[in-house]
Motif scaffolding. Structure first.
Motif, PDB file in Angstrom:
ATOM      1  N   PRO A 140       1.008  -1.275   0.307  1.00  0.00           N
ATOM      2  CA  PRO A 140      -0.037  -0.365  -0.031  1.00  0.00           C
ATOM      3  C   PRO A 140       0.575   1.058   0.240  1.00  0.00           C
ATOM      4  N   HIS A 141       2.378   1.111  -0.120  1.00  0.00           N
ATOM      5  CA  HIS A 141       2.846   2.281  -0.303  1.00  0.00           C
ATOM      6  C   HIS A 141       2.612   3.267  -1.275  1.00  0.00           C
ATOM      7  N   LEU A 142       2.597   4.378  -1.457  1.00  0.00           N
ATOM      8  CA  LEU A 142       3.011   5.815  -2.290  1.00  0.00           C
ATOM      9  C   LEU A 142       3.686   5.336  -3.065  1.00  0.00           C
ATOM     10  N   LEU A 143       3.502   5.631  -4.752  1.00  0.00           N
ATOM     11  CA  LEU A 143       4.701   6.082  -5.369  1.00  0.00           C
ATOM     12  C   LEU A 143       4.375   6.758  -6.216  1.00  0.00           C
ATOM     13  N   LEU A 144       5.932   8.384  -5.937  1.00  0.00           N
ATOM     14  CA  LEU A 144       6.206   9.375  -6.432  1.00  0.00           C
ATOM     15  C   LEU A 144       7.111   9.359  -7.073  1.00  0.00           C
ATOM     16  N   PRO A 145       7.373  10.173  -8.008  1.00  0.00           N
ATOM     17  CA  PRO A 145       8.791  10.716  -8.778  1.00  0.00           C
ATOM     18  C   PRO A 145       9.435  11.399  -8.085  1.00  0.00           C
ATOM     19  N   GLY A 146      10.873  10.769  -8.455  1.00  0.00           N
ATOM     20  CA  GLY A 146      12.031  10.779  -7.329  1.00  0.00           C
ATOM     21  C   GLY A 146      12.725  12.478  -6.191  1.00  0.00           C
ATOM     22  N   PHE A 147      12.551  12.559  -5.867  1.00  0.00           N
ATOM     23  CA  PHE A 147      13.411  14.039  -4.896  1.00  0.00           C
ATOM     24  C   PHE A 147      13.874  14.559  -5.568  1.00  0.00           C
ATOM     25  N   ILE A 148      14.123  15.520  -5.341  1.00  0.00           N
ATOM     26  CA  ILE A 148      15.500  16.390  -6.560  1.00  0.00           C
ATOM     27  C   ILE A 148      15.428  17.822  -5.449  1.00  0.00           C
ATOM     28  N   ASP A 149      16.844  17.610  -5.229  1.00  0.00           N
ATOM     29  CA  ASP A 149      17.530  18.775  -4.013  1.00  0.00           C
ATOM     30  C   ASP A 149      18.372  19.395  -4.974  1.00  0.00           C
ATOM     31  N   ALA A 150      18.245  21.236  -4.546  1.00  0.00           N
ATOM     32  CA  ALA A 150      18.327  22.059  -6.169  1.00  0.00           C
ATOM     33  C   ALA A 150      19.734  22.613  -5.676  1.00  0.00           C
ATOM     34  N   HIS A 151      20.836  21.671  -4.195  1.00  0.00           N
ATOM     35  CA  HIS A 151      21.777  22.715  -3.785  1.00  0.00           C
ATOM     36  C   HIS A 151      22.098  21.802  -2.410  1.00  0.00           C
TER      37      HIS A 151
END
Ligand code: GUN
Ligand code: ZN
Length: 434
Positions: free
Chosen positions: A64-75
């Motif tokens: 039942p886990h959520l599936l999202l686009p990977g996180f992005i770290d801008a700095h």
């Protein structure tokens, strides 16, 4: 060609959510799936529909886990992994006492390779699939970083810092060598696989006018490249920049005068901007990068996210860890602290907007939304799988949660790397093997 069908509760943003009931801003499928072929998403949506295209493809079921686009770290600064948790200083003392000594070690290619590998593994463990990263002054530190990113197939933005004054001799280049080294690194790495080079003058304090001219020349010769630097983080830094560049009017004016503002320009911090400076950044399409854990840890100040967004000319904003002024690799922890910074400004950031920011919002801020930050067909298959019941405290809290927005807020407020079940980079699982 290998195909994989990744099944889960699918969530992806289409636009910035303006309220918790802004349901048009995202796509959510309770039983959803992403079909990956040759590192790219070829279909996504309801499992029943996507499975039709998948034939007998192997299915990885994350429900039942959520599936999202990977996180992005801008700095972030990969050479500062061993600087995190250094006690007791504000920005300029912190740089001189802890950061510069740590960065001198990156003259050793073996050290640079080891830390680059550790950094990218930490990113993957925390669900981050793309970052905009500062290397050290040593060209070898950028070679090491790009080589490790290439090996993992990760989409990364990075550059060697240019710095020719106000730093130890072991950490300074010259205007000419910084130009030559940057040119060579661009030729070696930019556009290779998923790698992007960023022209990286560290900040106005550590560059002479001669080096700023070289950065300007690089920017003019490579208008498609990102530029990353620091701006308006700390009062002593702002005062010193004014002394070094008295003819530029204000801190932002320095970067304007050297042609370094624009839609690919990423300015870390931007805490103490005047209205004029915010106008100039907004008009040029430059990006202000919000680094809450760093701003709190170094006592730099409170980034006024909602004021910047609500202006007649809104600022483009990204969110970032700023490791190692920042204290955590997790974009969940980052947005938890971000929420508190925004609260101290008398405002709120709704949880849908938070998750938009660290996925599609950051992709747009980095001008990479055609490749990452979405689950649309044609995007690179960078994904994160999140478990909002990852710890006993989260499980208990989730007993009373009724909406998706509430679940996201639990993930942001109580979650960290333990809530990241898996991270896919270009379709390959990167976390479970670590
Ligand atoms: N300004 C110039 N360099 C740095 C750095 O490494 N970290 C932070 N937080 N600010 C900077
Ligand atoms: Zn920084």
């Amino acid at each position: 060609m290998t195909k994989t069908l990744i099944r889960g509760r699918l969530l992806a943003f289409l636009a910035e959510p303006h309220a918790v009931d802004d349901h048009a801003s995202y796509v959510y499928e309770e039983d959803g799936a992403v079909l990956v072929e040759d590192r790219v998403i070829v279909a996504s949506g309801a499992y029943a529909r996507v499975a039709l295209d998948a034939g007998g493809t192997e299915v990885v079921d994350h429900r039942p886990h959520l599936l999202l686009p990977g996180f992005i770290d801008a700095h972030a600064h990969f050479p500062q992994m061993q600087v995190i948790a250094s006690f007791g200083a504000e920005l300029l003392d912190w740089l001189n006492t802890y950061t510069f000594p740590a960065e001198t070690k990156f003259s050793d290619p073996a050290h640079a390779a080891r830390i680059a590998g550790c950094f990218l593994d930490e990113m993957a463990r925390h669900g981050t699939t793309t970052a905009a990263v500062y290397c050290t002054v040593h060209p070898g530190s950028a070679d090491a970083f790009f080589a490790e990113a290439q090996r993992r197939g990760m989409c990364m933005i990075a550059g060697k810092v240019m710095m020719d004054r106000n730093a130890p001799a072991a950490l300074t280049d010259t205007a000419q060598s910084s130009y030559d080294d940057t040119k060579a690194l661009i030729a070696r790495w930019h556009g290779k696989g998923r790698l992007n080079y960023a022209i990286t003058p560290r900040f106005a304090i550590t560059s002479t006018p001669g080096q700023m001219e070289m950065a300007a020349a690089l920017a003019a010769e490579h208008p498609d490249l990102h530029i990353q630097t620091h701006l308006s983080e700390n009062h002593a830094e702002i005062a010193f920049s004014g002394e070094l560049y008295p003819h530029c009017g204000d801190y932002t004016g320095i970067y304007v005068d050297y042609g370094l503002t624009g839609p690919k320009s990423l300015f870390g911090h931007c805490i103490h901007l005047s209205e004029r400076e915010a106008d100039v950044l907004a008009e040029s399409g430059s990006v202000a990068v919000f680094c809450p854990t760093s701003n709190l840890f170094l006592g730099s100040g409170l980034f006024d996210y909602q004021r910047y967004r609500r202006r007649t000319r809104p600022l483009r904003i990204a969110a970032a860890t700023d490791v190692g002024g920042g204290t955590n690799y997790s974009m969940l922890r980052t947005m938890d602290e971000g929420y508190k910074v925004i609260a101290l400004n008398g405002e709120k950031l709704n949880p849908l907007a938070s998750f938009w920011q660290i996925t599609r919002g950051n992709a747009e801020a980095l001008s990479l939304e055609s490749r990452i930050g979405t689950l649309e067909a044609g995007s690179d298959a960078d994904l994160v799988v999140l478990d909002a019941r990852a710890t006993p405290a989260m499980r208990l809290r989730m007993e009373t949660v009724e909406t998706l927005a509430e679940e996201l807020f639990v993930l942001q407020t109580l979650g960290d790397d333990r809530a990241v079940v898996e991270t896919y980079v270009a379709g390959s699982p990167m976390k479970q093997g670590l």
